[in-house]
Design an enzyme around this catalytic site. Structure first.
Site, mmCIF file in Angstrom:
data_model
loop_
_atom_site.group_PDB
_atom_site.id
_atom_site.type_symbol
_atom_site.label_atom_id
_atom_site.label_comp_id
_atom_site.label_asym_id
_atom_site.label_seq_id
_atom_site.Cartn_x
_atom_site.Cartn_y
_atom_site.Cartn_z
ATOM 1 C CG HIS A 1 -2.101 -1.559 1.500
ATOM 2 N ND1 HIS A 1 -3.177 -1.443 0.793
ATOM 3 C CD2 HIS A 1 -1.364 -2.481 2.560
ATOM 4 C CE1 HIS A 1 -3.330 -2.669 1.262
ATOM 5 N NE2 HIS A 1 -2.222 -3.554 2.066
ATOM 6 C CB SER B 1 13.444 22.682 -14.039
ATOM 7 O OG SER B 1 12.539 23.989 -14.276
ATOM 8 C CE LYS C 1 11.238 20.194 -11.007
ATOM 9 N NZ LYS C 1 10.395 19.531 -10.108
ATOM 10 C CD GLU D 1 8.296 12.624 -14.748
ATOM 11 O OE1 GLU D 1 7.816 13.361 -14.076
ATOM 12 O OE2 GLU D 1 9.733 13.183 -15.213
#
Ligand code: ARG
Length: 461
Positions: A155, A276, A282, A289
């Site tokens: 979970h 970024s 970043k 992704e």
């Protein structure tokens, strides 16, 4: 020569020609088309359907067309309906009338089925090789970090400590099953359809076994109607690819989570991360992704072809032309994803310290405490309740298990004694000494097995 017109006298409407052409994508089948045609010409000569000299002229013409295409000198005229017509028309330009004999005892319906099967067989082999390479990267990462422990999750809540290698080998198993699926898919694609003609078979004394042998197929199709209209092998590739991408997307998700500041278990190599355009701090896991994102597109390709084929009457229908772009895109996407993942995994750094930190938090040894009480005679369900209350208490006090006093322990069960302090991450791991468990001994065995599997496949090729 433009589109095949047969009994039709009018030229096709320009929009119709554009709508129906497959050249913009099926040019990719050129090598398979040429291989198939050369084998066919050879067989026609062997059977005395054309002369040996004619077969030589045709084959040489086809080889020189292959050269033109490979050198980028071939004009893929959009008005030629498809790659089969484009090559045949060019052959006639080059060798004249005799080129017109190539299509004897053949239809584009069995021709395109052949081309696509040849393409699929090649794609499947490449896919299996790339899956193996990826498995090797997983094994290397597991080996290099043999003793690293991470929290295992259920979970997405910290559950029990596990070896990182155990976690990585879970993916090895998934990709092993993917390889099995592609092997099955190879078996299905490895069937030679030439001789089926348009749908009913051909009225010439051809030698189908000869063709199968020439083209490296282990079987010939047994029903001409099925052979020109079946695309199961494409669906199987797309289905296996969908499952493979699903596996990759799960790993992608974990790479994304693990490289976040919140988890901080891994550091991506800079070559596999992006910055970024606005936030200078970043370091983004875009590769993972994108793989996660492309998974949806691969499922889409599968559903698209299933839908195209649903309720399609026998035998060939032009709808089937829609099989190609989806297959090409699936192959390209899966192969490039596997390649980039192999590099990304091979260059991953494990942040051992912060993984160890995470293992200390979250009361990961709660199950071990319950097991401890069970071994002292408590029923498991009672032990579970006792430890649940103990965890609540410890949380309230802001204490880890090893910071509780024996008196505090005994407040929950008289079965607790001094040896409760010997429960540790190490003892927890070692206790799970079942086949498939996370005990270091078992994981070492699993790792050795995995290595053997990839080594054996190197020998077998
Ligand atoms: N371009 C066609 C396809 O991809 C080739 C077969 C054409 N056959 C036909 N009867 N029009 O399916």
């Amino acid at each position: 020569m433009s589109h095949i017109r047969g009994r039709l006298q009018k030229a096709a409407d320009e929009l119709v020609a554009k709508y129906t052409t497959s050249i913009p994508f099926d040019w990719r089948l050129y090598a398979h088309d040429i291989d198939g045609s050369i084998a066919h010409a050879k067989m026609l000569a062997e059977q005395g359907i054309i002369s040996a000299g004619e077969a030589v002229i045709i084959s040489q013409g086809l080889e020189s067309i292959r050269g033109e295409i490979e050198k980028g000198k071939f004009d893929f005229k959009p008005e030629r309906e498809d790659i089969h017509m484009a090559i045949e028309a060019r052959l006639m330009e080059k060798v004249g009338e005799v080129g017109g004999k190539l299509h004897t005892a053949r239809s584009r319906n069995d021709q395109v089925a052949l081309d696509l099967r040849l393409f699929a067989k090649e794609a499947i082999s490449e896919t299996s090789v790339k899956l193996r390479e990826f498995q090797r990267a997983l094994i290397s990462l597991a080996e290099a970090n043999k003793s690293v422990v991470i929290p295992g999750y259920t979970h997405l809540q910290p559950a029990q400590p596990v070896l990182l290698a155990h976690h990585l080998l879970a993916y090895f198993e998934m990709f092993q099953r993917d390889i099995d699926r592609f092997n099955h898919c190879l078996k299905q694609a490895d069937v030679m359809p030439l001789g089926s003609g348009a749908l009913a078979g051909v009225a010439y004394n051809i030698d189908r076994e000869f063709l199968a042998h020439e083209l490296g197929f282990s079987q010939i199709s047994q029903n001409s109607i099925d052979a020109v209209s079946d695309r199961d092998f494409v669906l199987e590739y797309e289905a296996a690819a969908s499952i493979g991408m699903m596996h990759l997307s799960r790993l992608a998700e974990e790479i994304i989570l693990w490289s976040s500041a919140e988890f901080n278990f891994i550091e991506l190599d800079e070559a596999y991360a992006t910055g970024s355009s606005i936030m200078p701090q970043k370091k983004n896991p875009d590769v993972a992704e994108l793989a996660r994102g492309k998974t949806g597109r691969i499922y889409g390709r599968l559903i698209a072809l299933l839908t195209t084929m649903k309720a399609l009457p026998l035998a060939y229908n032009r709808d089937l032309q829609e099989d190609k772009e989806g297959l090409f895109d699936t192959v390209d996407t899966l192969l490039s994803t596997l390649e980039v993942f192999t590099g990304m995994v091979a260059t991953l750094k494990i942040k051992t310290e912060s993984a160890a930190q995470a293992v200390k938090q979250g009361y990961l040894l709660a199950t071990d405490l319950a097991d401890y009480l069970v071994k002292k005679g408590e029923a498991f369900r009672n032990a579970h309740n006792i430890v649940a209350r103990l965890v609540s208490y410890a949380m309230k006090k802001g204490k880890a298990f090893d910071e509780l006093s024996l008196t505090e322990y005994k407040g929950f069960s008289p079965l607790f004694s001094e040896d409760v302090y010997s429960i540790s991450v190490e003892s927890s791991l070692a206790a799970r000494d079942v086949i498939g468990g996370t005990a270091p001994k078992q994981v070492a065995r699993a790792l050795a097995n995995a290595k053997k599997i990839v080594e054996d496949s190197k020998v077998r090729g």
